[in-house]
Motif scaffolding. Structure first.
Motif, mmCIF file in Angstrom:
data_model
loop_
_atom_site.group_PDB
_atom_site.id
_atom_site.type_symbol
_atom_site.label_atom_id
_atom_site.label_comp_id
_atom_site.label_asym_id
_atom_site.label_seq_id
_atom_site.Cartn_x
_atom_site.Cartn_y
_atom_site.Cartn_z
ATOM 1 N N LEU A 1 0.857 -1.182 0.000
ATOM 2 C CA LEU A 1 0.000 0.000 0.000
ATOM 3 C C LEU A 1 0.894 1.233 0.000
ATOM 4 C CD1 LEU A 1 -2.568 -1.672 0.629
ATOM 5 C CD2 LEU A 1 -3.079 -0.046 2.422
ATOM 6 N N VAL A 2 0.612 2.168 -0.914
ATOM 7 C CA VAL A 2 1.423 3.382 -1.013
ATOM 8 C C VAL A 2 0.547 4.594 -0.717
ATOM 9 C CG1 VAL A 2 2.931 4.760 -2.496
ATOM 10 C CG2 VAL A 2 2.830 2.267 -2.795
ATOM 11 N N GLY A 3 0.873 5.322 0.326
ATOM 12 C CA GLY A 3 0.177 6.562 0.668
ATOM 13 C C GLY A 3 0.908 7.761 0.108
ATOM 14 N N GLU A 4 0.503 8.939 0.532
ATOM 15 C CA GLU A 4 1.106 10.166 0.009
ATOM 16 C C GLU A 4 2.353 10.557 0.777
ATOM 17 O OE1 GLU A 4 -0.616 14.232 0.776
ATOM 18 O OE2 GLU A 4 -1.119 14.020 -1.345
ATOM 19 N N GLN A 5 2.199 10.809 2.046
ATOM 20 C CA GLN A 5 3.324 11.220 2.882
ATOM 21 C C GLN A 5 2.916 11.023 4.340
ATOM 22 O OE1 GLN A 5 4.186 15.389 3.113
ATOM 23 N NE2 GLN A 5 2.054 15.983 3.178
ATOM 24 N N PRO A 6 3.889 10.942 5.232
ATOM 25 C CA PRO A 6 3.536 10.812 6.648
ATOM 26 C C PRO A 6 2.789 12.056 7.126
ATOM 27 C CG PRO A 6 5.945 10.805 6.341
ATOM 28 C CD PRO A 6 5.327 10.972 4.998
ATOM 29 N N GLY A 7 1.927 11.888 8.086
ATOM 30 C CA GLY A 7 1.277 13.016 8.743
ATOM 31 C C GLY A 7 1.971 13.309 10.066
ATOM 32 N N ASP A 8 1.329 14.127 10.860
ATOM 33 C CA ASP A 8 1.905 14.558 12.135
ATOM 34 C C ASP A 8 2.277 13.360 13.032
ATOM 35 O OD1 ASP A 8 2.182 17.180 13.859
ATOM 36 O OD2 ASP A 8 1.294 15.656 15.162
ATOM 37 N N SER A 9 1.337 12.439 13.233
ATOM 38 C CA SER A 9 1.599 11.290 14.128
ATOM 39 C C SER A 9 2.704 10.395 13.587
ATOM 40 C CB SER A 9 0.367 10.415 14.291
ATOM 41 O OG SER A 9 -0.785 11.170 14.384
ATOM 42 N N GLU A 10 2.703 10.224 12.250
ATOM 43 C CA GLU A 10 3.713 9.364 11.641
ATOM 44 C C GLU A 10 5.091 10.000 11.782
ATOM 45 O OE1 GLU A 10 0.819 10.232 10.081
ATOM 46 O OE2 GLU A 10 -0.211 8.294 10.181
ATOM 47 N N ASP A 11 5.147 11.319 11.598
ATOM 48 C CA ASP A 11 6.415 12.046 11.733
ATOM 49 C C ASP A 11 6.980 11.889 13.141
ATOM 50 O OD1 ASP A 11 8.361 14.347 10.948
ATOM 51 O OD2 ASP A 11 7.384 15.073 12.779
ATOM 52 N N LEU A 12 6.094 11.963 14.129
ATOM 53 C CA LEU A 12 6.561 11.875 15.519
ATOM 54 C C LEU A 12 6.925 10.444 15.910
ATOM 55 C CD1 LEU A 12 3.999 14.344 17.175
ATOM 56 C CD2 LEU A 12 6.411 14.777 16.649
ATOM 57 N N SER A 13 6.148 9.469 15.410
ATOM 58 C CA SER A 13 6.385 8.075 15.824
ATOM 59 C C SER A 13 7.396 7.362 14.934
ATOM 60 C CB SER A 13 5.068 7.291 15.786
ATOM 61 O OG SER A 13 4.673 7.091 14.442
ATOM 62 N N GLY A 14 7.532 7.830 13.703
ATOM 63 C CA GLY A 14 8.424 7.160 12.759
ATOM 64 C C GLY A 14 7.801 5.987 12.026
ATOM 65 N N LEU B 1 0.579 -6.722 5.128
ATOM 66 C CA LEU B 1 0.802 -5.726 4.072
ATOM 67 C C LEU B 1 2.102 -4.976 4.296
ATOM 68 C CD1 LEU B 1 -2.754 -4.069 4.117
ATOM 69 C CD2 LEU B 1 -2.015 -6.059 2.779
ATOM 70 N N TYR B 2 2.719 -4.563 3.210
ATOM 71 C CA TYR B 2 3.830 -3.615 3.297
ATOM 72 C C TYR B 2 3.246 -2.223 3.058
ATOM 73 C CZ TYR B 2 8.430 -1.540 2.789
ATOM 74 O OH TYR B 2 9.573 -0.776 2.976
ATOM 75 N N LEU B 3 3.406 -1.339 4.048
ATOM 76 C CA LEU B 3 2.823 0.010 3.979
ATOM 77 C C LEU B 3 3.923 1.035 3.818
ATOM 78 C CD1 LEU B 3 0.407 -0.205 7.060
ATOM 79 C CD2 LEU B 3 -0.212 -0.438 4.667
ATOM 80 N N THR B 4 3.765 1.897 2.813
ATOM 81 C CA THR B 4 4.766 2.943 2.631
ATOM 82 C C THR B 4 4.112 4.195 2.055
ATOM 83 O OG1 THR B 4 7.003 3.388 1.829
ATOM 84 C CG2 THR B 4 5.541 2.199 0.310
ATOM 85 N N ASN B 5 4.925 5.187 1.756
ATOM 86 C CA ASN B 5 4.436 6.452 1.231
ATOM 87 C C ASN B 5 5.280 6.898 0.046
ATOM 88 O OD1 ASN B 5 2.200 7.539 3.006
ATOM 89 N ND2 ASN B 5 3.729 7.052 4.563
ATOM 90 N N ALA B 6 4.653 7.712 -0.841
ATOM 91 C CA ALA B 6 5.380 8.255 -1.993
ATOM 92 C C ALA B 6 6.474 9.214 -1.535
ATOM 93 C CB ALA B 6 4.407 8.966 -2.940
ATOM 94 N N VAL B 7 6.189 9.958 -0.463
ATOM 95 C CA VAL B 7 7.149 10.904 0.116
ATOM 96 C C VAL B 7 7.373 10.500 1.568
ATOM 97 C CG1 VAL B 7 7.480 13.327 0.792
ATOM 98 C CG2 VAL B 7 6.509 12.777 -1.453
ATOM 99 N N LYS B 8 8.625 10.489 1.993
ATOM 100 C CA LYS B 8 8.927 9.885 3.295
ATOM 101 C C LYS B 8 9.228 10.862 4.420
ATOM 102 C CE LYS B 8 9.740 5.391 1.323
ATOM 103 N NZ LYS B 8 8.810 5.635 0.180
ATOM 104 N N HIS B 9 9.026 12.143 4.122
ATOM 105 C CA HIS B 9 9.076 13.145 5.193
ATOM 106 C C HIS B 9 7.757 13.917 5.237
ATOM 107 C CE1 HIS B 9 13.612 12.829 5.101
ATOM 108 N NE2 HIS B 9 13.373 12.884 6.405
ATOM 109 N N PHE B 10 7.362 14.290 6.430
ATOM 110 C CA PHE B 10 6.149 15.092 6.669
ATOM 111 C C PHE B 10 6.383 16.517 6.166
ATOM 112 C CE2 PHE B 10 3.606 17.232 10.348
ATOM 113 C CZ PHE B 10 2.464 17.322 9.569
#
Ligand code: URA
Length: 204
Positions: A49-62, A87-96
């Motif tokens: 699964l590919v998302g857009e980019q991490p959000g606030d919680s993802e940025d803080l938790s990693g 599932l393997y979960l990732t994002n198109a952009v890896k910084h918030f």
């Protein structure tokens, strides 16, 4: 439809990629962000699964998809009987990417330059995991994987084939569902969940 990219230097394993991405300076987003949020999941996952980019919680938790969008994704997966841990979960952009408003950090959409700068990481993840199916959440992810001509309104929920034969489709982003007006939100959620139901059928 673009080809998979070459694995980056040190990109001979997912752990190597994760370590290298932790120090990525390919675009300026690393600086205000807390950390790189790399993909997670079984290295041999059948579905990515590919998302857009991490959000606030993802940025803080990693970790990817742990905030409100991740909760909605969990709900849909649970209702469909799909085990998130497979599932393997990732994002198109890896910084918030965000704007500061006082103490708040407001999500701001990544630009094409950020998506392009980050693309080698995504391509290397795809190469390493070699999933059977890639699901893109939202237009940014869909364009990063299927190419810039991808039109989410027109093409969502339909099977596509990458140059190397990997199948995939895109659906709306769970954050988009959460942004809908209350009276439209359930319809948005149904759309999201019913597109994800494709994961339970063989690709056509
Ligand atoms: N939205 C995304 O696209 N990815 C995440 O990891 C969290 C929210």
């Amino acid at each position: 439809i673009p080809m998979r990219g070459p694995a980056t230097a040190r990109g001979d394993s997912l752990d190597g990629l994760r370590d290298a991405a932790a120090n990525c300076r390919r675009c300026p987003l690393w600086e205000p962000a807390t950390q790189t949020v790399f993909g997670e999941g079984p290295p041999d996952a059948q579905i990515m699964l590919v998302g857009e980019q991490p959000g606030d919680s993802e940025d803080l938790s990693g970790h990817p998809f742990v905030g409100p969008a991740g909760q909605l994704l969990n709900q849909a997966l649970q209702e469909l009987g799909i085990d998130r841990s497979t599932l393997y979960l990732t994002n198109a952009v890896k910084h918030f990417r965000f704007e500061r408003r006082g103490k708040k950090r407001i999500h701001s959409k990544p630009q094409v330059t950020h998506i392009n700068a980050c693309r080698p990481w995504l391509m290397a993840e795809i190469e390493q995991v070699n999933p059977k199916v890639i699901v893109c959440l939202g237009a940014s992810a869909a364009r990063a994987v299927f190419g810039s001509g991808f039109n989410l309104t027109r093409d969502r929920g339909r099977w596509h084939t990458l140059e190397d034969g990997t199948r995939g489709f895109a659906t709306v982003h769970p954050s988009w569902v959460l942004r809908q007006d209350p009276e439209k939100r359930d319809a948005g959620y149904q759309l999201f969940r019913e597109d994800l139901r494709r994961l339970k059928e063989p690709p056509t």
